[in-house]
Design a protein around this motif. Structure first.
Motif, PDB file in Angstrom:
ATOM      1  N   UNK A 173     -36.471  21.799  74.391  1.00  0.00           N
ATOM      2  CA  UNK A 173     -37.888  22.136  74.334  1.00  0.00           C
ATOM      3  C   UNK A 173     -38.393  21.969  72.904  1.00  0.00           C
ATOM      4  N   UNK A 174     -39.515  21.301  72.774  1.00  0.00           N
ATOM      5  CA  UNK A 174     -40.142  21.096  71.468  1.00  0.00           C
ATOM      6  C   UNK A 174     -41.544  21.689  71.512  1.00  0.00           C
ATOM      7  N   UNK A 175     -41.863  22.496  70.527  1.00  0.00           N
ATOM      8  CA  UNK A 175     -43.173  23.139  70.450  1.00  0.00           C
ATOM      9  C   UNK A 175     -43.788  22.857  69.089  1.00  0.00           C
ATOM     10  N   UNK A 176     -44.910  22.128  69.075  1.00  0.00           N
ATOM     11  CA  UNK A 176     -45.628  21.873  67.826  1.00  0.00           C
ATOM     12  C   UNK A 176     -46.487  23.073  67.478  1.00  0.00           C
ATOM     13  N   UNK A 177     -46.493  23.418  66.182  1.00  0.00           N
ATOM     14  CA  UNK A 177     -47.269  24.557  65.693  1.00  0.00           C
ATOM     15  C   UNK A 177     -48.225  24.058  64.609  1.00  0.00           C
ATOM     16  N   UNK A 178     -49.457  23.682  64.986  1.00  0.00           N
ATOM     17  CA  UNK A 178     -50.406  23.164  63.990  1.00  0.00           C
ATOM     18  C   UNK A 178     -50.781  24.238  62.982  1.00  0.00           C
ATOM     19  N   UNK A 179     -50.984  23.831  61.736  1.00  0.00           N
ATOM     20  CA  UNK A 179     -51.331  24.812  60.702  1.00  0.00           C
ATOM     21  C   UNK A 179     -52.654  25.518  61.019  1.00  0.00           C
ATOM     22  N   UNK A 191     -40.885  24.080  66.613  1.00  0.00           N
ATOM     23  CA  UNK A 191     -39.685  24.743  67.120  1.00  0.00           C
ATOM     24  C   UNK A 191     -38.921  23.755  67.993  1.00  0.00           C
ATOM     25  N   UNK A 192     -37.607  23.660  67.783  1.00  0.00           N
ATOM     26  CA  UNK A 192     -36.755  22.807  68.608  1.00  0.00           C
ATOM     27  C   UNK A 192     -35.656  23.665  69.221  1.00  0.00           C
ATOM     28  N   UNK A 193     -35.693  23.820  70.535  1.00  0.00           N
ATOM     29  CA  UNK A 193     -34.721  24.625  71.281  1.00  0.00           C
ATOM     30  C   UNK A 193     -34.133  23.750  72.388  1.00  0.00           C
ATOM     31  N   UNK A 194     -32.822  23.811  72.566  1.00  0.00           N
ATOM     32  CA  UNK A 194     -32.132  23.000  73.578  1.00  0.00           C
ATOM     33  C   UNK A 194     -32.326  21.505  73.339  1.00  0.00           C
ATOM     34  N   UNK A 195     -32.415  21.124  72.067  1.00  0.00           N
ATOM     35  CA  UNK A 195     -32.445  19.713  71.675  1.00  0.00           C
ATOM     36  C   UNK A 195     -31.126  19.404  70.966  1.00  0.00           C
ATOM     37  N   UNK A 203     -30.522  26.159  67.207  1.00  0.00           N
ATOM     38  CA  UNK A 203     -31.934  25.793  67.297  1.00  0.00           C
ATOM     39  C   UNK A 203     -32.493  25.587  65.890  1.00  0.00           C
ATOM     40  N   UNK A 204     -33.689  24.982  65.819  1.00  0.00           N
ATOM     41  CA  UNK A 204     -34.249  24.582  64.525  1.00  0.00           C
ATOM     42  C   UNK A 204     -35.717  24.975  64.442  1.00  0.00           C
ATOM     43  N   UNK A 205     -36.095  25.506  63.271  1.00  0.00           N
ATOM     44  CA  UNK A 205     -37.504  25.692  62.932  1.00  0.00           C
ATOM     45  C   UNK A 205     -37.809  24.728  61.794  1.00  0.00           C
ATOM     46  N   UNK A 206     -38.771  23.841  62.016  1.00  0.00           N
ATOM     47  CA  UNK A 206     -39.044  22.712  61.121  1.00  0.00           C
ATOM     48  C   UNK A 206     -40.421  22.873  60.477  1.00  0.00           C
ATOM     49  N   UNK A 207     -40.499  22.596  59.169  1.00  0.00           N
ATOM     50  CA  UNK A 207     -41.765  22.706  58.428  1.00  0.00           C
ATOM     51  C   UNK A 207     -42.071  21.386  57.723  1.00  0.00           C
ATOM     52  N   UNK A 208     -43.252  20.853  57.991  1.00  0.00           N
ATOM     53  CA  UNK A 208     -43.744  19.670  57.285  1.00  0.00           C
ATOM     54  C   UNK A 208     -44.456  20.173  56.022  1.00  0.00           C
TER      55      UNK A 208
END
Length: 230
Positions: A1-7, A206-210, A182-187
């Motif tokens: 599951x990938x979830x984009x979190x716009x600023x 957020x990247x879960x189960x990737x 799992x991963x929390x990614x910041x641009x």
């Protein structure tokens, strides 16, 4: 599951001397559905204006990492530590049963930093403080492991089972995500296609189960991600 979190959807604060973007509930930003991601409790993208900062205040039972994006930060604490850090350099503090510290921008230009709080694996652990002055070439088109657990290989080791990586890149990079991680990614800066989704400066994901993190830069990139147990 990938979830984009716009600023644009994140919490915002402007105290005059401090402008903040809150990835999770913090201070006046209250969102009961956005308290933490795994053991990641706080990620604040802060701009501290010149000749200002966080005066002496206490912390306990939290592992705190500061990643300097631009400018410089001057740290002082009740353990007797005092130092100034600049772009790409990292400071960490495992507050244990309690510590007082201040974080100030004594320079004449703005300071931008990512303030990261990690839940420790238990309360009352011995206090730790340290820093590392990473060089730009350490993160040039490769993943630099700036923070790891005590069992890891990073120069900075905290108690919790996490790895924090940064990179400044202008070519594609891939990172394998192991099972049950799992991963929390910041641009941080620039623009990139991350696993098929475009992120711009300040966005997160957020990247879960990737099983893989695939970064394809669109503009020169500066990124940070936190890899942790599910």
């Amino acid at each position: 599951m990938i979830k984009k979190l716009p600023k644009e959807s994140m919490g915002k604060s402007n105290l005059g001397w401090l402008e903040s973007c809150f990835h999770f509930s913090f201070a006046e930003y209250r969102n009961p559905e956005n308290i933490h991601f795994g053991v990641l409790r706080v990620l604040n993208d802060d701009i501290v204006h010149a000749k200002s900062g966080f005066d002496t205040h206490p912390h306990a039972n939290m592992e705190i990492i500061s990643y300097i994006v631009n400018g410089e930060i001057t740290h002082k604490d009740s353990m007797g530590n005092s130092e100034t850090l600049k772009r790409g350099e990292v400071q960490y503090l495992s507050a244990g049963d309690g510590i007082y510290h201040s974080e100030r921008n004594e320079a004449n230009e703005d300071l931008r930093l990512l303030q990261i709080w990690i839940f420790p694996p238990q309360k009352g652990l011995p206090r730790l403080y340290g820093s590392h002055k990473y060089k730009a070439e350490d993160r040039d088109n490769k993943f630099l492991n700036i923070v790891s657990s005590q069992n890891g290989t990073s120069p900075i080791k905290i108690y919790q089972d996490v790895n924090i990586y940064v990179s400044e890149l202008d070519k594609p990079l891939e990172f394998e995500i192991n099972e049950n991680r799992q991963v929390y990614f910041v641009q941080i800066e620039g623009k990139a296609n991350i696993n098929g989704i475009v992120l711009e400066d300040g966005d997160a994901m957020e990247l879960v189960d990737e099983n893989k993190l695939i970064i394809n830069p669109i503009l020169k990139n500066h990124i940070l991600f936190i890899e942790m147990k599910k």
